[in-house]
Structures are given as structure tokens and as C-alpha cells.
Scaffold this motif. Structure first.
Motif, PDB file in Angstrom:
ATOM      1  N   VAL A 150      17.383  -7.865  -5.665  1.00 53.90           N
ATOM      2  CA  VAL A 150      18.543  -7.907  -6.352  1.00 53.90           C
ATOM      3  C   VAL A 150      18.749  -8.243  -7.961  1.00 53.90           C
ATOM      4  CG1 VAL A 150      21.030  -8.683  -6.306  1.00 53.90           C
ATOM      5  CG2 VAL A 150      19.644  -8.329  -4.273  1.00 53.90           C
ATOM      6  N   HIS A 151      19.075  -7.220  -8.711  1.00 56.24           N
ATOM      7  CA  HIS A 151      19.214  -7.539 -10.090  1.00 56.24           C
ATOM      8  C   HIS A 151      20.624  -8.175 -10.447  1.00 56.24           C
ATOM      9  CE1 HIS A 151      15.554  -5.391 -11.733  1.00 56.24           C
ATOM     10  NE2 HIS A 151      15.794  -4.591 -11.079  1.00 56.24           N
ATOM     11  N   ALA A 152      20.715  -8.926 -11.463  1.00 59.03           N
ATOM     12  CA  ALA A 152      21.749  -9.653 -11.993  1.00 59.03           C
ATOM     13  C   ALA A 152      22.290 -10.443 -10.730  1.00 59.03           C
ATOM     14  CB  ALA A 152      22.911  -8.649 -12.434  1.00 59.03           C
ATOM     15  N   ALA A 153      21.476 -11.197  -9.969  1.00 55.70           N
ATOM     16  CA  ALA A 153      21.898 -11.870  -8.836  1.00 55.70           C
ATOM     17  C   ALA A 153      22.924 -13.048  -9.213  1.00 55.70           C
ATOM     18  CB  ALA A 153      20.522 -12.502  -8.264  1.00 55.70           C
ATOM     19  N   SER A 154      23.217 -13.547 -10.250  1.00 60.38           N
ATOM     20  CA  SER A 154      24.022 -14.655 -10.188  1.00 60.38           C
ATOM     21  C   SER A 154      25.655 -13.763 -10.750  1.00 60.38           C
ATOM     22  CB  SER A 154      24.059 -15.247 -11.586  1.00 60.38           C
ATOM     23  OG  SER A 154      24.045 -14.534 -12.932  1.00 60.38           O
ATOM     24  N   GLY A 155      25.672 -12.302 -10.913  1.00 59.34           N
ATOM     25  CA  GLY A 155      26.789 -11.657 -11.198  1.00 59.34           C
ATOM     26  C   GLY A 155      27.650 -11.509  -9.997  1.00 59.34           C
TER      27      GLY A 155
END
Length: 311
Positions: A150-155
């Protein structure tokens, strides 16, 4: 009622506070007294003339917003009664009209808000949760034991996708900046990648599925680490023909999805929230009177989790 209209595409100064009549509801709809709204990149992009602005620019008055939670004020549907606490994503990718005190919503786009979560958390669990759920379940059909990136998992989308993928039994890796590593691992991710300077070419093709919430060069990076027979879903940009061709040459299925309003999917998300399998992270809460400030905050691109507006 209070509402915010967009007179024309442009800066946050084009968000204008007005008084409008409450919307009338049609058969199959409910009128929601809004308690909380959440915003997403599509809000700021549409405000500036991108996003879905082209679809709705002829509407008058043009009211942005899609994510709401609130209380049923009137109903012309047997699905909900007056006083029900509900949440959902309204008429996406059409004209949601969510930046208002009252919103008319098709009942089949809503679900009952779980009693154990706030209106703020409910509003934060709409577009992003639907995007993650529809990508992982309807499109990718994630199975227990699969490796998921999962890319940008903090978004917004990313932090929900990590939790849903873990709930489905996948082994999850999340990308973010180093400063958000602990946050991503705290969501349940099994491992973390700091995207700054990461050597994608040497990482190996280890992932069954990649959820790309960034686009651009990130799609090419994703292809380097996706197994033959695996798949990539891109959220923000879609896959142009060149990248689709690259994906095919590596034996990878690459495609774009656009989230759709769905009450049935919202019910599933409600069950995740009720059980605690998914917990949205609200980084900042603004009052309705500070929607412009909320847009500017969203546009920094550094939001961890979600931004919510309360009424």
C-alpha cells in the motif's frame, strides 16, 4: 441553511458562504442534518478546476463535498427513519452538495453509523474507506496470505487500506516517509518502506497486489516489485497505454478504478468500524466556518489520515 458554494474554479477565496433553502427530497431519498464532513484531495482539485469539476461545473449552485455523517431529518425511504444516525459518500463522482447544513441523499448510498464511533470518525470513513474496500475486495479479491503493498500508507485511502488488507488476512507493507513509519506499523502493517531513495529495481518481485494512491513514477516503481500474475490498481491518475503495456510485458494486470457511492459497501465498512477492525485517524478538525483553511491544509499533501469539518 448555511452552505458553501463554488462560484467558479480557483483559489479557496472562491468558496463562498451563503444561505440557501433546504433541499427537497425525492422518493427513495432522505434529508440529512449534517454533523460532520470530511474532505479529500478530490475536493481541492475540483475546487481548482480539476478532479470532477468538469462533470459538475454547470450546476447552480455548485456545492462541493461528498463525505458526510449526520442525522436523518426527513425520509421518503423505508430504509431509514427520522432520528437515525447515518454516514456515507454522496453521489460520487457526481454532484454531492455536502458542504451544507442539510443534504438530500439517496438512501441506498448510506449506512447506519455504528454507535461506538463519533460523527467525526464516521465522516472520515466514507470516500477513503469505500475506495480501499472496492479496490481490495471487489477488484483485487485479496486472499489470506497474499503480499500486499500500500503506497502512501499514512494518507487517507492508504491508512484504511492497510487495516482492511490486514483484516482480510494479507501480509501488508506500507510506504511513507520515515517520520510516519511508526504510524504505519501501528496500523498493523507487517513492514514499512521509506519511499525516499528506496531502490525499487533491486527489491525483488514479491507483491501479489499493489495499491497505488500516488500515481506518476510510482506506477513504474510498483511494476518492479509486483509478481508475475499480480495486479496494480492506480487511484489518482489511471494507467496510460504506455504503463499498461509495461505491465503486460511483466505479466502484471494494471488498471484504474474510480470509487462509486454504495450503501451496501458502507454497511460492510460500518461492520469493520463496529468491530474495531478499522479505526480512522483524524489528524485535524475544523469548524464549518474554516473550510478554506481546511482546503489549504489538505493541499499541503502532508495530511496523516483525514481532515474533518464539523457543523
Amino acid at each position: 441553511m448555511k452552505a458553501i458554494i463554488l462560484k467558479e474554479a480557483g483559489s479557496v477565496e472562491n468558496l463562498e458562504y451563503v444561505e440557501l433553502a433546504r433541499p427537497a427530497i425525492n422518493e427513495g431519498e432522505v434529508l440529512i442534518k449534517v454533523k460532520a464532513i470530511s474532505i479529500n484531495p478530490v475536493d481541492t482539485k475540483s475546487r481548482s478546476g480539476k478532479g470532477v469539476y468538469g462533470r459538475i461545473k454547470t450546476e447552480n449552485p455548485l456545492i462541493l463535498g461528498w463525505d458526510i455523517s449526520g442525522i436523518v431529518e426527513e425520509t421518503k425511504s423505508s430504509d431509514f427513519k427520522i432520528g437515525d444516525e447515518v454516514f456515507g459518500m454522496v453521489n460520487f463522482p457526481g454532484h454531492g452538495k455536502a458542504y451544507a447544513e442539510f443534504v438530500a441523499v439517496p438512501a441506498n448510498q448510506l449506512a447506519l453509523k455504528p454507535k461506538n464511533i463519533s460523527f467525526e470518525d464516521a465522516a472520515a470513513s466514507t470516500l477513503v474507506a469505500l475506495t480501499a474496500y472496492q479496490a481490495l475486495v471487489h477488484n483485487a479479491n485479496i486472499q489470506e496470505g497474499q503480499n500486499v503493498l500500500v503506497h502512501a500508507a499514512s494518507g487517507g485511502v492508504g491508512h484504511i487500506a492497510v487495516q482492511i488488507a490486514k483484516h482480510l488476512g494479507a501480509k501488508v507493507t506500507g510506504t511513507s516517509s520515515a517520520k510516519n513509519k511508526d504510524f504505519v506499523l501501528g496500523l498493523g502493517a507487517d513492514s514499512h518502506i521509506d519511499y525516499h531513495g528506496f531502490d525499487w529495481k533491486s527489491a525483488g518481485r514479491t507483491f501479489d497486489f499493489v495499491l497505488d494512491t500516488i500515481g506518476g513514477d510510482n506506477i513504474d516503481h510498483s511494476l518492479e516489485v509486483t509478481k508475475e500474475g499480480g495486479s496494480i490498481i492506480s487511484i489518482p491518475t489511471g494507467l496510460n497505454e504506455e504503463v499498461t503495456s509495461k505491465a503486460n510485458s511483466k505479466g502484471v494486470k494494471g488498471y484504474f478504478i474510480l470509487v462509486q457511492s454504495s450503501g451496501e459497501d458502507m454497511k460492510q465498512i460500518a461492520s469493520f468500524l463496529e468491530s474495531g477492525a478499522v479505526k480512522p485517524h483524524v489528524s485535524k478538525v475544523f469548524p464549518f466556518e474554516q473550510m478554506r483553511e481546511a482546503h489549504l491544509e489538505q493541499e499541503t499533501g502532508r495530511t496523516v489520515g483525514k481532515i474533518v469539518i464539523t457543523l
